[in-house]
Enzyme design. Structure first.
Site, PDB file in Angstrom:
ATOM      1  N   HIS A   6      25.895  -4.020 -32.751  1.00 55.95           N
ATOM      2  CA  HIS A   6      27.240  -3.448 -32.677  1.00 55.95           C
ATOM      3  C   HIS A   6      28.307  -4.505 -32.989  1.00 55.95           C
ATOM      4  CE1 HIS A   6      25.032  -0.639 -29.865  1.00 55.95           C
ATOM      5  NE2 HIS A   6      25.515   0.182 -30.775  1.00 55.95           N
ATOM      6  N   GLY A 116      25.643   1.448 -39.004  1.00 57.27           N
ATOM      7  CA  GLY A 116      24.543   0.536 -39.305  1.00 57.27           C
ATOM      8  C   GLY A 116      23.433   1.227 -40.067  1.00 57.27           C
ATOM      9  N   ASP A 119      20.274   3.244 -38.441  1.00 56.89           N
ATOM     10  CA  ASP A 119      20.210   4.697 -38.347  1.00 56.89           C
ATOM     11  C   ASP A 119      20.526   5.282 -39.729  1.00 56.89           C
ATOM     12  OD1 ASP A 119      19.788   4.839 -35.428  1.00 56.89           O
ATOM     13  OD2 ASP A 119      21.779   3.949 -35.345  1.00 56.89           O
ATOM     14  N   GLN A 122      21.122   9.082 -40.140  1.00 53.49           N
ATOM     15  CA  GLN A 122      22.420   9.417 -39.558  1.00 53.49           C
ATOM     16  C   GLN A 122      23.552   9.085 -40.517  1.00 53.49           C
ATOM     17  OE1 GLN A 122      23.708   8.470 -35.317  1.00 53.49           O
ATOM     18  NE2 GLN A 122      24.651   6.774 -36.416  1.00 53.49           N
TER      19      GLN A 122
END
Length: 228
Positions: A6, A116, A119, A122
């Site tokens: 993150h 990112g 994933d 996604q």
């Protein structure tokens, strides 16, 4: 439960905008009944400290009842992409992801959104959503951040015992092996590469395989041949 992965997203965002907003929200609509919604790691104070150190301007941390009041009825589905790969075993997951991200975009009026590649499905679903709905958001993906073993950083890694964590790193080694096989012999079929990945995972872990696929980066349809 923000981690170094993150942090990489935050730093990319800091380079791209004058005002940086980080959303921290464990989204109920992307968890199916019986999944880990209640025990999902939540470390808000540590998250706030990371954001402060990285120069984040605002944190958006709404309560679930704020985002999903009892009268809430509207959900987004990206047809043909949400029901593949991870969506096979989690059929409602990406509907929840698309819904909450669309709402976050509308609330924050973001110009750029950072995700990112960890994933990947996604990101590709959300990129399609943005294109289809003409959302004025630039979609940016950041490379996966990994531990020394190759295991991708994830908030859920906290669930793993040391032995399980060691075994999980085989995923990266198997993918690297498939990449090397393709580089050395581009004539190998996608099936050949899938078999190599499967063999490595079965030999070096006790995990159960949900799927191994090589897919088109827009349609997520399986490929028979890997092309450069």
């Amino acid at each position: 439960a923000l981690h170094t992965g993150h942090r990489a997203l935050i730093r990319e965002g800091r380079k791209r905008g004058d005002l940086l907003v980080v959303s921290i929200f464990v989204n109920p609509s992307q968890f199916a009944p019986g999944e880990d919604l209640e025990r999902y790691p939540r470390t808000l104070e540590a998250d706030i400290d990371m954001c402060r150190k990285e120069g984040v301007d605002f944190i958006f941390h709404p309560a679930p009842e704020t985002m999903y009041p009892s009268c809430y009825r509207t959900y987004l589905q990206v047809e043909g992409l949400c029901d593949k790969l991870c969506g096979i075993s989690r059929p409602t997951h990406f509907r929840g992801v698309a819904t909450i991200v669309a709402r976050l975009f509308l609330i924050t009026q973001a110009d750029v959104a950072i995700f990112g590649w960890k994933d990947a499905q996604q990101f590709l679903i959300l990129k399609r959503m943005v294109a289809d709905l003409h959302m004025p958001v630039e979609m940016v993906a950041v490379d996966t951040i990994r531990e020394k073993s190759g295991l991708a950083l994830s908030s859920r890694n906290k669930y793993l015992a040391p032995k399980e964590k060691h075994e999980a790193s085989v995923l990266y080694r198997a993918l690297q092996e498939a990449k090397l096989l393709h580089q050395n012999d581009p004539s190998l079929s996608a099936q050949d590469l899938r078999k190599a990945v499967e063999s490595r995972i079965r030999d070096e872990s006790s995990g159960r395989i949900d799927y191994i696929e090589i897919v088109d980066m827009e349609s997520l349809e399986p490929l028979r041949k890997v092309v450069p």
